[in-house]
Design a protein around this motif. Structure first.
Motif, PDB file in Angstrom:
ATOM      1  N   LEU A  29      -4.813   6.983   2.052  1.00  0.00           N
ATOM      2  CA  LEU A  29      -4.728   7.274   0.534  1.00  0.00           C
ATOM      3  C   LEU A  29      -5.847   6.740  -0.433  1.00  0.00           C
ATOM      4  O   LEU A  29      -6.081   7.448  -1.286  1.00  0.00           O
ATOM      5  CB  LEU A  29      -3.106   6.746   0.190  1.00  0.00           C
ATOM      6  N   PRO A  30      -6.337   5.498   0.076  1.00  0.00           N
ATOM      7  CA  PRO A  30      -7.292   4.945  -0.841  1.00  0.00           C
ATOM      8  C   PRO A  30      -8.477   5.792  -1.019  1.00  0.00           C
ATOM      9  O   PRO A  30      -9.325   5.645  -2.145  1.00  0.00           O
ATOM     10  CB  PRO A  30      -7.701   3.486  -0.221  1.00  0.00           C
ATOM     11  N   PHE A  31      -8.765   6.712  -0.139  1.00  0.00           N
ATOM     12  CA  PHE A  31      -9.967   7.502   0.114  1.00  0.00           C
ATOM     13  C   PHE A  31      -9.711   8.820  -0.739  1.00  0.00           C
ATOM     14  O   PHE A  31     -10.751   9.778  -0.636  1.00  0.00           O
ATOM     15  CB  PHE A  31     -10.517   7.719   1.378  1.00  0.00           C
ATOM     16  N   SER A  32      -8.458   8.981  -1.271  1.00  0.00           N
ATOM     17  CA  SER A  32      -8.217  10.227  -2.265  1.00  0.00           C
ATOM     18  C   SER A  32      -7.973   9.648  -3.512  1.00  0.00           C
ATOM     19  O   SER A  32      -7.577  10.346  -4.313  1.00  0.00           O
ATOM     20  CB  SER A  32      -6.944  10.838  -1.765  1.00  0.00           C
TER      21      SER A  32
ATOM     22  N   ASP B 257      -6.203  16.257   8.178  1.00  0.00           N
ATOM     23  CA  ASP B 257      -6.148  15.871   6.732  1.00  0.00           C
ATOM     24  C   ASP B 257      -7.101  15.202   6.217  1.00  0.00           C
ATOM     25  O   ASP B 257      -7.356  14.135   6.331  1.00  0.00           O
ATOM     26  CB  ASP B 257      -4.570  15.410   6.340  1.00  0.00           C
ATOM     27  N   SER B 258      -8.101  15.913   5.545  1.00  0.00           N
ATOM     28  CA  SER B 258      -9.524  15.310   4.990  1.00  0.00           C
ATOM     29  C   SER B 258      -8.988  14.690   3.749  1.00  0.00           C
ATOM     30  O   SER B 258      -8.483  15.237   2.659  1.00  0.00           O
ATOM     31  CB  SER B 258     -10.456  16.524   4.722  1.00  0.00           C
ATOM     32  N   PRO B 259      -9.380  13.560   3.356  1.00  0.00           N
ATOM     33  CA  PRO B 259      -9.207  12.732   2.076  1.00  0.00           C
ATOM     34  C   PRO B 259     -10.405  13.464   1.146  1.00  0.00           C
ATOM     35  O   PRO B 259     -11.136  14.119   1.467  1.00  0.00           O
ATOM     36  CB  PRO B 259      -9.678  11.366   2.415  1.00  0.00           C
ATOM     37  N   LEU B 260      -9.650  13.399  -0.198  1.00  0.00           N
ATOM     38  CA  LEU B 260     -10.629  13.919  -1.235  1.00  0.00           C
ATOM     39  C   LEU B 260     -12.052  13.419  -1.159  1.00  0.00           C
ATOM     40  O   LEU B 260     -13.024  14.128  -1.838  1.00  0.00           O
ATOM     41  CB  LEU B 260     -10.090  13.613  -2.461  1.00  0.00           C
ATOM     42  N   LEU B 261     -12.182  12.264  -0.529  1.00  0.00           N
ATOM     43  CA  LEU B 261     -13.618  11.675  -0.438  1.00  0.00           C
ATOM     44  C   LEU B 261     -14.688  12.728   0.323  1.00  0.00           C
ATOM     45  O   LEU B 261     -15.645  12.625   0.011  1.00  0.00           O
ATOM     46  CB  LEU B 261     -13.691  10.368   0.285  1.00  0.00           C
TER      47      LEU B 261
ATOM     48  N   ALA C 206      -9.178   0.895  -2.646  1.00  0.00           N
ATOM     49  CA  ALA C 206      -9.946   1.649  -3.379  1.00  0.00           C
ATOM     50  C   ALA C 206     -10.770   0.945  -4.256  1.00  0.00           C
ATOM     51  O   ALA C 206     -11.939   1.334  -4.514  1.00  0.00           O
ATOM     52  CB  ALA C 206      -8.936   2.524  -4.327  1.00  0.00           C
ATOM     53  N   ALA C 207     -10.285  -0.230  -4.930  1.00  0.00           N
ATOM     54  CA  ALA C 207     -11.228  -0.988  -5.920  1.00  0.00           C
ATOM     55  C   ALA C 207     -12.353  -1.675  -5.095  1.00  0.00           C
ATOM     56  O   ALA C 207     -13.395  -1.693  -5.658  1.00  0.00           O
ATOM     57  CB  ALA C 207     -10.004  -2.090  -6.582  1.00  0.00           C
ATOM     58  N   GLU C 208     -11.828  -2.271  -3.899  1.00  0.00           N
ATOM     59  CA  GLU C 208     -13.139  -2.956  -3.123  1.00  0.00           C
ATOM     60  C   GLU C 208     -14.411  -1.680  -2.825  1.00  0.00           C
ATOM     61  O   GLU C 208     -15.427  -2.084  -2.650  1.00  0.00           O
ATOM     62  CB  GLU C 208     -12.583  -3.652  -1.957  1.00  0.00           C
TER      63      GLU C 208
ATOM     64  N   GLY D  73       0.677  -1.151   0.004  1.00  0.00           N
ATOM     65  CA  GLY D  73      -0.002  -0.011  -0.035  1.00  0.00           C
ATOM     66  C   GLY D  73       0.882   1.122   0.020  1.00  0.00           C
ATOM     67  O   GLY D  73       0.385   2.387  -0.352  1.00  0.00           O
ATOM     68  N   ALA D  74       2.313   1.067   0.224  1.00  0.00           N
ATOM     69  CA  ALA D  74       2.979   2.385   0.197  1.00  0.00           C
ATOM     70  C   ALA D  74       3.256   2.920  -1.199  1.00  0.00           C
ATOM     71  O   ALA D  74       3.371   2.195  -2.204  1.00  0.00           O
ATOM     72  CB  ALA D  74       4.199   2.046   0.930  1.00  0.00           C
ATOM     73  N   SER D  75       3.236   4.276  -1.148  1.00  0.00           N
ATOM     74  CA  SER D  75       3.939   4.759  -2.452  1.00  0.00           C
ATOM     75  C   SER D  75       5.253   4.896  -2.496  1.00  0.00           C
ATOM     76  O   SER D  75       5.869   5.449  -1.612  1.00  0.00           O
ATOM     77  CB  SER D  75       2.985   6.347  -2.519  1.00  0.00           C
TER      78      SER D  75
END
Length: 410
Positions: A217-220, A244-248, A185-187, A80-82
């Motif tokens: 990060l999956p929620f962005s 830090d709000s995710p983009l979701l 993210a996919a799930e 999961g790390a970038s």
């Protein structure tokens, strides 16, 4: 150099595979950015196998690196790390597979992550995905609430317990998905689509109990953000990460600070709603009571007036007035009739005085010959002529015996 092949002289597989390997080898080392979707450290091997996934497109590639290079990473790399990888593309001719051999692996720092998230936020905002006019109102009392969360998570427990405590009859359709990692993210996209296609679901809650920026990060993820934007059903973001709000949070129709807050927003409190209904009923009763009291006072004031206390008083007064007017009318009519009778008497007397009949009644008569001509002189009348004498009450028929002329006074 291109291979010259024809149907009559084709190239063998090994030649094609070696040619591809040569072409790939000429690419040289490249820097590649991606997310580690899978990590495999096989026992007894000095090679670590990674799967590097593109965070936007559904594309991945195999990466290998030496165990020494991988173990020397600080901090350690997890799924999961970038990361940013400096690798040499290679084509394994025996199996026909393409992979990258990593010479250097660098984890993307928090500052870089936030900068890239901010860049992604600006791009999506420019497309209008976060526009306020796109936000939909949440239903007051949803028939079924869709919940996307981790299996057995505290977020799932908090949402279900708080919601059922507030409204025991609420129904939930729970779909479990990974809340972090390469498949998160996919799930979540798959779970969101499943609930959005269910016509019984009135609102969807995506809940997770906070976590580090890297875990969220999956929620962005851009694909998830676009899926939420295209959803037919209102979506509530309940990630529970304030700093830090995710983009979701930006694309969702409503953002909850925590899963508990989401449950309170989605489902009304039965006790509180009952209290408000009771308070509204009490206010209505009070307003109605005040209105009735005011109208009762006004009615009492009206009934206390003389006209209302004895309604016949007005009738008696009007009856006296009507009697006086009637008597006056009778007198006026009587006087008028008397004057008219006198006028008629005078006119009759005048008419009678001018009538020839009145002259006849005084003893005069009218003499007419046989032709009806009135005779005013004895001239023209001879003895034996038949004459008619008109008197007051009839005629006398006679015959002339003789005539005699009289002298007319001068």
């Amino acid at each position: 150099m291109s291979l010259q092949t024809t149907p009559e002289s084709p190239a063998p597989v090994r030649q094609i595979a070696n040619a591809i390997a040569g072409w790939v080898d000429r690419l040289g080392a490249v820097w590649v950015e991606g997310q580690i979707a899978q990590l495999n450290r096989r026992q007894g091997l000095n090679t670590v196998f990674l799967t590097l996934r593109d965070p936007v497109a559904d594309i991945s590639i195999q990466v290998t690196c030496s165990r020494t290079t991988f173990d020397s990473l600080d901090p350690p790399v997890v799924e999961g790390a970038s990361v940013v990888v400096h690798a040499k593309p290679s084509f394994y001719a025996n199996r026909g597979t393409l992979s990258l051999y990593a010479r250097d692996i660098r984890t993307v720092g928090l500052g870089q992550l936030l900068a890239r998230l901010e860049q992604r936020r600006q791009l999506l905002a420019a497309e209008g995905l976060f526009a306020a006019e796109l936000k939909r109102e949440l239903p007051f009392l949803p028939g079924t609430v869709g919940l996307v969360t981790g299996a057995g998570s505290a977020a799932e427990r908090d949402v279900l317990e708080v919601a059922r405590r507030r409204w025991p009859a609420v129904r939930f359709e729970v779909v479990h998905a990974s809340m972090q990692g390469a498949r998160a993210a996919a799930e979540n996209i798959e779970a969101l689509g499943r609930l959005d296609r269910d016509p019984a679901v009135d609102v969807i809650v995506i809940a997770r109990g906070g976590g580090a920026v890297e875990d969220l990060l999956p929620f962005s993820d851009e694909a998830l953000i676009r899926a939420v934007h295209q959803a037919r059903t209102p979506v509530v973001s309940a990630i529970g990460h304030e700093p830090d709000s995710p983009l979701l949070d930006l694309v969702a129709d409503w953002r909850a600070a925590t899963p508990t807050d989401a449950a309170k927003r989605v489902v009304p409190d039965m006790v509180e709603e009952s209290r408000q209904v009771a308070a509204a009923r009490d206010r209505l009763r009070a307003l109605l009571g005040h209105w009735l009291d005011r109208e009762q006072v006004g009615l009492a004031n009206l009934t206390s007036r003389p006209a209302m206390a004895d309604p016949r008083h007005l009738l008696d007064t009007r009856a006296d007035e009507v009697a006086l007017l009637l008597e006056r009318a009778r007198r006026c009519l009587s006087h008028g009739l008397d004057r008219a009778a006198d006028d008629i008497g005078h006119q009759v007397a005048r008419a009678r005085s001018l009538s020839p009949l009145a002259t006849l009644q005084r003893g005069y008569a009218v003499l007419q010959d046989a032709d009806g001509h009135v005779l005013t002189s004895v001239a023209g009348v001879a003895a034996g002529d038949r004459l008619s004498v008109r008197v007051a009450d009839g005629r006398i028929h006679t015959t002339t015996i003789d005539t005699e002329a009289l002298e007319t006074p001068s």
